[in-house]
Design an enzyme around this catalytic site. Sequence first.
Site, mmCIF file in Angstrom:
data_model
loop_
_atom_site.group_PDB
_atom_site.id
_atom_site.type_symbol
_atom_site.label_atom_id
_atom_site.label_comp_id
_atom_site.label_asym_id
_atom_site.label_seq_id
_atom_site.Cartn_x
_atom_site.Cartn_y
_atom_site.Cartn_z
ATOM 1 N N LYS A 22 4.651 16.518 54.636
ATOM 2 C CA LYS A 22 4.761 16.755 56.132
ATOM 3 C C LYS A 22 4.057 18.350 55.968
ATOM 4 O O LYS A 22 3.107 18.671 56.657
ATOM 5 C CB LYS A 22 5.946 17.189 56.986
ATOM 6 N N ASN A 23 4.487 19.259 55.030
ATOM 7 C CA ASN A 23 4.215 20.400 55.081
ATOM 8 C C ASN A 23 2.528 20.953 54.506
ATOM 9 O O ASN A 23 2.261 21.716 54.446
ATOM 10 C CB ASN A 23 5.217 21.469 54.401
ATOM 11 N N CYS A 117 12.304 25.061 64.819
ATOM 12 C CA CYS A 117 13.583 24.943 64.661
ATOM 13 C C CYS A 117 14.417 26.212 64.903
ATOM 14 O O CYS A 117 13.767 27.128 64.612
ATOM 15 C CB CYS A 117 13.884 24.387 63.118
ATOM 16 N N ARG A 122 11.299 34.129 62.471
ATOM 17 C CA ARG A 122 10.256 33.717 61.871
ATOM 18 C C ARG A 122 8.696 34.442 62.480
ATOM 19 O O ARG A 122 8.047 33.632 62.938
ATOM 20 C CB ARG A 122 9.957 32.200 61.699
ATOM 21 N N ASP A 306 14.299 24.977 52.097
ATOM 22 C CA ASP A 306 14.134 23.726 52.710
ATOM 23 C C ASP A 306 15.153 22.479 52.133
ATOM 24 O O ASP A 306 15.330 21.437 52.588
ATOM 25 C CB ASP A 306 12.731 22.951 52.989
ATOM 26 N N ARG A 398 11.168 14.576 62.808
ATOM 27 C CA ARG A 398 10.135 15.602 62.601
ATOM 28 C C ARG A 398 9.826 15.522 61.187
ATOM 29 O O ARG A 398 8.429 16.009 60.992
ATOM 30 C CB ARG A 398 10.608 17.146 62.914
#
Length: 419
Positions: A22-23, A117, A122, A306, A398
Amino acid sequence: MDRIRIRGGTPLEGRIPISGAKNAALPLMAAGLLTDGPLRLLNAPDLADIATMAGLLRQHGLTVEHDKQARSITLSGAARNLEAPYDLVRKMRASVLVLGPLVARFGEAKVSLPGGCAIGTRPIDLHLKGLEQMGAEIEIEAGYVLARAPRGLKGARILFPQVSVGATENLLMAACLAEGETELVNAAREPEISDLAECLMRMGARIEGIGTDRLRVEGTGSLAGATHRVVPDRIEAGTFAIAAAITGGRVLLEGARLDHLGATARILREAGVEVAERPEGLRVSRMNGLSGVDVMTEPFPGFATDMQAQFMALMCVAEGASMITETIFENRFMHVPELMRMGARINYHGHSAIVRGVPKLSGAPVMATDLRASVSLILAGLAAEGETIVNRVYHLDRGYERVEAKLAAVGAEIERIGG
């Protein structure tokens, strides 16, 4: 609202295919703004965040074709709308990755400040300061970033005061169309950034230093379409490695790459988990006991933030104590009270948590608070005695593709309950 029901105690055995990251896929999709395309991405995951990015790019004017059966995404066309609205951007922080490409190619952009999230503030200061160094004029107005560079962006030497994955990605894409040379110093080194750089080079970009903390980009007038395969998801691989370890099972992670796991593989081995390379992926097993290991989250190749929640779940059933220190985000221990509901012994203060292993966890109803917290509770449920119900699993969708189906295929007693 969907829930996940788990009955723990079954060692996992079998093969789990690892999806595209995903990233990696999200910035690659944003790179579609740099060209009329077509940009075709293979091994694309089917996730809620991917659908959100596709929706954002469509409203910019791109054509986005997601062939779920072929696991490909094709992007084409030029942006007609240069605004990324709040209603879309608030759903996912990665939406801010459209900022650099839009300013670089079209000379302006209006992008809502991002959401995502609830694991910390951030801020995107480093993204904005880097664009300013490249000649963009930046204003913040009514929750939107207004960026203008009517004469185009210029190459610059940008020194990041701290490592930022998002800022590195945004400025790397912007630099590809800037005039002259851009140097990104103290750049993030995550595999997803190398994957983005390799895709950009297939599109005609000139980039040196891929995989290092110093990227040099010689701007070009335009980029072409390309075909690129998304790298396997190292966080999904690490998560399923812990699923094997926490249940005392043995699993082959198809497509996973050891060099992408960084410190995660080393830490797992120290805890008593076997991680071995195989031609088709990684074999992970835990035939003996687990030992407590201290970890601190760091930028790649350090231990990934993560993976912090998942590793904490593992340490809950390890022998002895471990200290887990979170250095990346300031609010990433929200899973702790939920793990304690299952019998975990955890004391935490500020950025550190001490986990003292217990012989067994007990199933309980728990609440997911963010993406990685969601899956940490599923991992705990796999090891727990009795039934665990994980609520609010929309976070899970997600970033994890069909997680309950993948776990059920290797023996877990797990199912999704429609809400």
